[in-house]
Design a protein around this motif. Structure first.
Motif, PDB file in Angstrom:
ATOM      1  N   ASN A   1     -74.941  74.210  27.044  1.00 46.61           N
ATOM      2  CA  ASN A   1     -76.069  74.895  26.418  1.00 46.61           C
ATOM      3  C   ASN A   1     -75.770  76.380  26.215  1.00 46.61           C
ATOM      4  N   ASN A   2     -76.398  76.949  25.204  1.00 45.67           N
ATOM      5  CA  ASN A   2     -76.347  78.395  24.952  1.00 45.67           C
ATOM      6  C   ASN A   2     -74.923  78.924  24.791  1.00 45.67           C
TER       7      ASN A   2
ATOM      8  N   GLY B   1     -74.208  82.894  25.073  1.00 41.82           N
ATOM      9  CA  GLY B   1     -75.558  82.788  25.617  1.00 41.82           C
ATOM     10  C   GLY B   1     -75.601  82.469  27.090  1.00 41.82           C
ATOM     11  N   PHE B   2     -74.464  82.075  27.678  1.00 41.82           N
ATOM     12  CA  PHE B   2     -74.438  81.764  29.114  1.00 41.82           C
ATOM     13  C   PHE B   2     -73.566  82.715  29.916  1.00 41.82           C
ATOM     14  N   GLY B   3     -72.755  83.547  29.239  1.00 42.95           N
ATOM     15  CA  GLY B   3     -71.861  84.445  29.957  1.00 42.95           C
ATOM     16  C   GLY B   3     -70.671  84.851  29.123  1.00 42.95           C
ATOM     17  N   VAL B   4     -69.463  84.630  29.635  1.00 40.23           N
ATOM     18  CA  VAL B   4     -68.241  85.093  28.983  1.00 40.23           C
ATOM     19  C   VAL B   4     -67.198  83.979  28.998  1.00 40.23           C
TER      20      VAL B   4
ATOM     21  N   LEU C   1     -72.484  83.391  33.845  1.00 37.52           N
ATOM     22  CA  LEU C   1     -73.218  84.459  34.504  1.00 37.52           C
ATOM     23  C   LEU C   1     -74.725  84.237  34.506  1.00 37.52           C
ATOM     24  N   GLY C   2     -75.205  83.272  33.732  1.00 34.40           N
ATOM     25  CA  GLY C   2     -76.635  82.996  33.695  1.00 34.40           C
ATOM     26  C   GLY C   2     -77.427  83.955  32.839  1.00 34.40           C
ATOM     27  N   VAL C   3     -76.743  84.708  31.963  1.00 33.95           N
ATOM     28  CA  VAL C   3     -77.417  85.644  31.063  1.00 33.95           C
ATOM     29  C   VAL C   3     -76.762  85.549  29.684  1.00 33.95           C
TER      30      VAL C   3
END
Length: 318
Positions: A123-124, A142-145, A161-163
């Motif tokens: 996702n994301n 959308g989820f990190g790097v 990273l959750g961001v």
């Protein structure tokens, strides 16, 4: 059959179906008619200027004035490019498509496809930004790097990273990301680098939009200013809203909006050139020409004189 379907997708996606009877054409006669008008990104490699226009790639050689167009029928492996970047260490371009597919393009026009992110069920995963340091590329998602080893041609690591990362940049010491929670950095020797809570908070939640690393720290742009951040303090370079910020020739940064363009050495105050413009991106090429992506106005060279930036006569079009 799958090859034919891929060709069909490429042709349709690039508006490549000519407006006449295709039923009389064999596969080898099909042509691509992509659009090259809205210039959004560019980068220079020697005498070459690679330009992203309407999601398509163009290369202009300033020495012989030749123009080369790239598409999925002759070189590339997909359509609709969102980001381009370059590694001088491995002499390869990074192309990131809107569907998260990735191509590495050599200077001799050989391409290597990396489809792992596109094919991964996660996702994301939309790619939001790209930064290259050495032979490594870092993709904000959308989820990190996601890190891409441009030398080996593989995805080498994933940082969940959750961001959603809005901008990022790397140096030999650390990785920096801007996100909705703030501006963060992590040293490469952080054994818990995959956990955002172990990173150092460098700035609050302030709509971070661009990052550029330098030997003297990091330049960060949000909606209200360009800032210089190092280990000891954060200083305001210039207040205001700017449309873009980019590192130029490893010695200075360029940032601007519709009313002004600023050049700033890494250890100096910015010099401001005030004029109406449509600049979206800029790179410094041979003969000290500034190659500028101007949106609907295409790709143009500028020369910097004592009076300011002077527009060249060339409008680069296929």
């Amino acid at each position: 059959m799958k090859h034919i379907l891929h060709i069909l997708l490429c042709v349709m996606s690039l508006l490549g179906v000519a407006k006449h009877d295709l039923s009389a054409q064999v596969l080898g006669e099909w042509k691509v008619y992509p659009s090259y008008q809205i210039a959004t990104q560019n980068l220079t490699v020697g005498s070459r200027v690679y330009s992203l226009m309407d999601g398509n790639l163009l290369c202009y050689d300033s020495e012989d004035e030749s123009v080369k167009l790239y598409d999925c029928l002759n070189t590339l492996n997909d359509v609709h490019i969102n980001f381009i970047a370059y590694s001088a260490d491995v002499k390869r371009l990074l192309l990131v498509y809107e569907n998260e597919n990735i191509d590495l393009l050599d200077l001799d026009d050989h391409s290597l496809n990396i489809s792992a992110l596109k094919d991964k069920a996660i996702n994301n995963k939309d790619v939001t930004c790209v930064s290259v340091y050495g032979h490594m590329a870092y993709l904000g998602t959308g989820f990190g790097v996601v890190s891409v080893d441009m030398k080996e041609g593989v995805i080498s690591d994933t940082y969940r990273l959750g961001v959603s990362v809005s901008c990022l940049a790397a140096s030999d010491k650390a990785l920096w990301v801007g996100c909705s929670k703030g501006l963060y950095s992590s040293a490469w020797d952080n054994v818990e680098i995959h956990n955002l809570s172990t990173w150092t908070l460098q700035g609050g939640a302030d709509n971070w939009r661009a990052l550029v690393t330098s030997p003297k720290g990091v330049f960060a742009m949000n909606n209200s200013a360009v800032l210089h951040v190092d280990e000891n303090k954060t200083e305001t370079v210039k207040k205001g809203w700017y449309a873009f910020m980019k590192g130029i020739d490893n010695e200075k940064i360029c940032f601007g909006n519709a009313n002004e363009i600023n050049l700033c050495a890494h250890d100096a105050t910015p010099k401001t050139y005030r004029f109406s413009n449509t600049w979206k991106d800029v790179s410094l090429g041979k003969s000290n020409l500034y190659w500028v992506s101007e949106g609907n106005d295409g790709l143009r060279p500028y020369k910097l004189s004592d009076e300011g930036f002077v527009m060249g006569n060339e409008l680069i079009q296929p």
